[in-house]
Motif scaffolding. Structure first.
Motif, PDB file in Angstrom:
ATOM      1  N   ALA A 233     -10.959  58.998  65.118  1.00 17.66           N
ATOM      2  CA  ALA A 233     -12.010  58.000  64.888  1.00 17.66           C
ATOM      3  C   ALA A 233     -13.069  58.072  65.979  1.00 17.66           C
ATOM      4  O   ALA A 233     -14.245  58.255  65.705  1.00 17.66           O
ATOM      5  CB  ALA A 233     -11.408  56.594  64.827  1.00 17.66           C
ATOM      6  N   PHE A 234     -12.662  57.842  67.251  1.00 16.74           N
ATOM      7  CA  PHE A 234     -13.554  58.010  68.398  1.00 16.74           C
ATOM      8  C   PHE A 234     -14.807  57.135  68.315  1.00 16.74           C
ATOM      9  O   PHE A 234     -15.886  57.531  68.751  1.00 16.74           O
ATOM     10  CB  PHE A 234     -13.936  59.485  68.568  1.00 16.74           C
ATOM     11  N   GLY A 235     -14.671  55.945  67.732  1.00 14.31           N
ATOM     12  CA  GLY A 235     -15.801  55.039  67.556  1.00 14.31           C
ATOM     13  C   GLY A 235     -16.423  55.112  66.179  1.00 14.31           C
ATOM     14  O   GLY A 235     -17.074  54.170  65.729  1.00 14.31           O
ATOM     15  N   GLY A 236     -16.210  56.222  65.471  1.00 17.56           N
ATOM     16  CA  GLY A 236     -16.828  56.402  64.164  1.00 17.56           C
ATOM     17  C   GLY A 236     -16.207  55.576  63.063  1.00 17.56           C
ATOM     18  O   GLY A 236     -16.768  55.486  61.965  1.00 17.56           O
ATOM     19  N   LYS A 237     -15.054  54.966  63.328  1.00 15.56           N
ATOM     20  CA  LYS A 237     -14.416  54.102  62.337  1.00 15.56           C
ATOM     21  C   LYS A 237     -14.239  52.696  62.901  1.00 15.56           C
ATOM     22  O   LYS A 237     -13.258  52.008  62.625  1.00 15.56           O
ATOM     23  CB  LYS A 237     -13.074  54.701  61.891  1.00 15.56           C
ATOM     24  N   GLU A 238     -15.237  52.280  63.683  1.00 16.26           N
ATOM     25  CA  GLU A 238     -15.223  50.952  64.295  1.00 16.26           C
ATOM     26  C   GLU A 238     -16.043  49.969  63.461  1.00 16.26           C
ATOM     27  O   GLU A 238     -15.554  48.905  63.080  1.00 16.26           O
ATOM     28  CB  GLU A 238     -15.767  51.034  65.716  1.00 16.26           C
ATOM     29  N   ASP A 239     -17.292  50.306  63.162  1.00 17.31           N
ATOM     30  CA  ASP A 239     -18.152  49.399  62.398  1.00 17.31           C
ATOM     31  C   ASP A 239     -18.236  49.794  60.920  1.00 17.31           C
ATOM     32  O   ASP A 239     -18.260  48.939  60.038  1.00 17.31           O
ATOM     33  CB  ASP A 239     -19.554  49.339  62.998  1.00 17.31           C
ATOM     34  N   PHE A 240     -18.257  51.097  60.619  1.00 17.86           N
ATOM     35  CA  PHE A 240     -18.522  51.551  59.256  1.00 17.86           C
ATOM     36  C   PHE A 240     -17.430  51.179  58.240  1.00 17.86           C
ATOM     37  O   PHE A 240     -17.757  50.945  57.069  1.00 17.86           O
ATOM     38  CB  PHE A 240     -18.760  53.061  59.225  1.00 17.86           C
ATOM     39  N   PRO A 241     -16.138  51.138  58.597  1.00 17.27           N
ATOM     40  CA  PRO A 241     -15.130  50.832  57.582  1.00 17.27           C
ATOM     41  C   PRO A 241     -15.333  49.529  56.826  1.00 17.27           C
ATOM     42  O   PRO A 241     -14.846  49.394  55.695  1.00 17.27           O
ATOM     43  CB  PRO A 241     -13.827  50.812  58.392  1.00 17.27           C
ATOM     44  N   THR A 242     -16.048  48.568  57.397  1.00 14.59           N
ATOM     45  CA  THR A 242     -16.306  47.328  56.661  1.00 14.59           C
ATOM     46  C   THR A 242     -17.134  47.601  55.405  1.00 14.59           C
ATOM     47  O   THR A 242     -16.884  47.025  54.343  1.00 14.59           O
ATOM     48  CB  THR A 242     -17.021  46.301  57.550  1.00 14.59           C
ATOM     49  N   ILE A 243     -18.104  48.490  55.509  1.00 12.58           N
ATOM     50  CA  ILE A 243     -18.912  48.869  54.348  1.00 12.58           C
ATOM     51  C   ILE A 243     -18.046  49.528  53.286  1.00 12.58           C
ATOM     52  O   ILE A 243     -18.093  49.172  52.103  1.00 12.58           O
ATOM     53  CB  ILE A 243     -20.054  49.815  54.777  1.00 12.58           C
ATOM     54  N   LEU A 244     -17.250  50.496  53.694  1.00 10.21           N
ATOM     55  CA  LEU A 244     -16.421  51.218  52.728  1.00 10.21           C
ATOM     56  C   LEU A 244     -15.359  50.296  52.127  1.00 10.21           C
ATOM     57  O   LEU A 244     -15.065  50.376  50.924  1.00 10.21           O
ATOM     58  CB  LEU A 244     -15.772  52.429  53.405  1.00 10.21           C
ATOM     59  N   ALA A 245     -14.781  49.423  52.934  1.00 17.62           N
ATOM     60  CA  ALA A 245     -13.810  48.456  52.416  1.00 17.62           C
ATOM     61  C   ALA A 245     -14.454  47.549  51.374  1.00 17.62           C
ATOM     62  O   ALA A 245     -13.844  47.229  50.344  1.00 17.62           O
ATOM     63  CB  ALA A 245     -13.245  47.622  53.558  1.00 17.62           C
ATOM     64  N   ALA A 246     -15.693  47.134  51.633  1.00 21.55           N
ATOM     65  CA  ALA A 246     -16.404  46.285  50.672  1.00 21.55           C
ATOM     66  C   ALA A 246     -16.650  47.028  49.366  1.00 21.55           C
ATOM     67  O   ALA A 246     -16.468  46.476  48.271  1.00 21.55           O
ATOM     68  CB  ALA A 246     -17.723  45.808  51.270  1.00 21.55           C
ATOM     69  N   HIS A 247     -17.045  48.287  49.449  1.00 22.23           N
ATOM     70  CA  HIS A 247     -17.318  49.060  48.232  1.00 22.23           C
ATOM     71  C   HIS A 247     -16.058  49.226  47.386  1.00 22.23           C
ATOM     72  O   HIS A 247     -16.077  48.992  46.167  1.00 22.23           O
ATOM     73  CB  HIS A 247     -17.871  50.431  48.615  1.00 22.23           C
ATOM     74  N   ALA A 248     -14.952  49.616  48.016  1.00 30.11           N
ATOM     75  CA  ALA A 248     -13.710  49.786  47.273  1.00 30.11           C
ATOM     76  C   ALA A 248     -13.236  48.451  46.690  1.00 30.11           C
ATOM     77  O   ALA A 248     -12.758  48.383  45.556  1.00 30.11           O
ATOM     78  CB  ALA A 248     -12.640  50.385  48.178  1.00 30.11           C
ATOM     79  N   SER A 249     -13.392  47.376  47.461  1.00 27.52           N
ATOM     80  CA  SER A 249     -12.945  46.053  47.005  1.00 27.52           C
ATOM     81  C   SER A 249     -13.757  45.567  45.806  1.00 27.52           C
ATOM     82  O   SER A 249     -13.207  45.018  44.843  1.00 27.52           O
ATOM     83  CB  SER A 249     -13.049  45.049  48.146  1.00 27.52           C
ATOM     84  N   LEU A 250     -15.070  45.741  45.850  1.00 35.16           N
ATOM     85  CA  LEU A 250     -15.919  45.304  44.743  1.00 35.16           C
ATOM     86  C   LEU A 250     -15.577  46.055  43.462  1.00 35.16           C
ATOM     87  O   LEU A 250     -15.546  45.459  42.370  1.00 35.16           O
ATOM     88  CB  LEU A 250     -17.388  45.507  45.107  1.00 35.16           C
ATOM     89  N   LEU A 251     -15.296  47.340  43.570  1.00 34.08           N
ATOM     90  CA  LEU A 251     -14.912  48.117  42.390  1.00 34.08           C
ATOM     91  C   LEU A 251     -13.554  47.664  41.862  1.00 34.08           C
ATOM     92  O   LEU A 251     -13.347  47.580  40.650  1.00 34.08           O
ATOM     93  CB  LEU A 251     -14.875  49.605  42.732  1.00 34.08           C
ATOM     94  N   SER A 252     -12.619  47.371  42.756  1.00 32.39           N
ATOM     95  CA  SER A 252     -11.307  46.899  42.325  1.00 32.39           C
ATOM     96  C   SER A 252     -11.399  45.532  41.664  1.00 32.39           C
ATOM     97  O   SER A 252     -10.754  45.273  40.637  1.00 32.39           O
ATOM     98  CB  SER A 252     -10.349  46.838  43.517  1.00 32.39           C
ATOM     99  N   MET A 253     -12.207  44.645  42.214  1.00 35.46           N
ATOM    100  CA  MET A 253     -12.349  43.305  41.652  1.00 35.46           C
ATOM    101  C   MET A 253     -12.974  43.351  40.257  1.00 35.46           C
ATOM    102  O   MET A 253     -12.614  42.575  39.376  1.00 35.46           O
ATOM    103  CB  MET A 253     -13.177  42.433  42.591  1.00 35.46           C
TER     104      MET A 253
END
Length: 346
Positions: A233-253
């Motif tokens: 990760a090295f910082g690259g998965k600190e802020d961005f995963p919230t966006i990706l989590a939101a995208h996957a969640s909206l599609l699942s919902m």
């Protein structure tokens, strides 16, 4: 002390060594959909229309736009300025506009090119100098996400008395974190229980929880975030995963099924947050013996389109700028500015 000099086995070491560790793409799901993102092809402009190729059968494709977001359309990290999905305008190339989900990942790749987005193109701000000159106002009134000043002693007097002044300008480009495993997320929403579980490759589960709950319109206690085994990760998965989590969640919902989203390498490289490009101007004052009597630094970081963690990165760069030395006279000025490029972060 018994712990000093003692090697502590890594908790996940054995599973990684023998190949049984489950990264997010290894998690068995049963019946699920793949998710894909349709992104902006321009850096700055207004979305005029979105159309879908009528020669394709879209009846079994889940489509999510900004209008489908049940909560707020913003990821609030330090500023509430980062849209989950662009609604009427885009601020950088590769900005997410809509989401697709289907059982066939291969079909999704094809369908991406069957979505047509028409834009009114605007002249983008692509450099820090264009941002400082306010070629266009992208953030608040001055395009500055954060600015910091550090002063010690009397730098003006030291430079005025200097036998010699040395000035150099240094440029550093984007830094890619280069984790081996790309960003990935699985979201499963249970409408009967109104409960959302998200499992992903990430660093900060509570960042994701805080950002995701208001987007999906659920209280935090109805949202579960699990960190899968993470392949760097090295910082690259600190802020961005919230966006990706939101995208996957909206599609699942919307679909009623678990949704898996795994970026391929090109998408990960082009769309996720990087470490900031930066211009650093360094001036030093010297007496006749060559001793350095004062330091002046001017630092400008390119934050990209949205604030994300730019103030944090800027503060660390500024605080460490003078190094471990006991300077008598120091002046440091720093700022992070907005441009029409993908956001930068940790």
């Amino acid at each position: 002390m018994k712990v000093v000099g003692t090697s502590t086995p890594r908790i996940e070491g054995r599973e990684k060594l023998i190949g049984t560790a489950q990264y997010v793409d290894d998690i068995p799901l049963g019946d699920f959909l793949w998710g894909q993102t349709v992104r902006s092809s321009i850096p700055y402009g207004k979305i005029k229309s979105i159309s879908f190729d009528p020669s394709e059968d879209w009846s079994d494709v889940t489509i999510v736009t900004a209008a489908d977001i049940p909560g707020v359309n913003v990821v609030g990290i330090l500023e509430k300025d980062w849209p989950v999905l662009a609604k009427d305008r885009v601020y950088h190339q590769m900005e997410p506009i809509l989401l697709l989900a289907h059982r066939s990942r291969e079909r999704l790749y094809r369908l991406q090119s069957k979505v047509t987005i028409e834009y009114e193109r605007w002249d983008p701000v692509l450099t820090i100098d264009e941002s400082l000159a306010r070629k266009a106002v992208l953030f608040k009134e001055d395009n500055i996400f954060k600015q910091i000043a550090i002063d010690k002693g009397d730098a003006d007097a030291a430079f005025a008395a200097a036998a010699e002044v040395v000035e150099r300008t240094y440029w550093t480009g984007h830094h890619e974190q280069a984790y081996i495993e790309t960003n990935g997320m699985v979201a499963a929403y249970d409408p009967a229980k109104k409960y959302l579980k998200v499992t992903g490759s990430l660093q900060c589960p509570f960042y994701v929880l805080k950002g995701l709950a208001p987007i999906v319109g659920l209280p935090p206690e109805r949202v579960e975030i699990e960190q899968a085994v993470t392949g760097g990760a090295f910082g690259g998965k600190e802020d961005f995963p919230t966006i990706l989590a939101a995208h996957a969640s909206l599609l699942s919902m919307k679909s009623g099924l678990p949704v898996k989203m795994i970026y391929d390498r090109p998408e990960d490289l082009m769309s996720t947050t990087k470490r900031h490009p930066c211009r650093t101007v360094v001036r030093t004052a010297h007496d006749s013996s060559g001793k350095i009597t004062a330091l002046e630094m001017d630092i400008t970081m390119d934050g990209g389109a949205y604030c994300t963690l730019s103030p944090v990165v800027l503060s660390r760069g500024t605080i460490h700028a003078a190094g471990p030395y006991n300077w008598d006279n120091v002046r440091i000025r720093s700022r992070a500015v907005a441009t029409n490029t993908p956001s930068n972060g940790a």
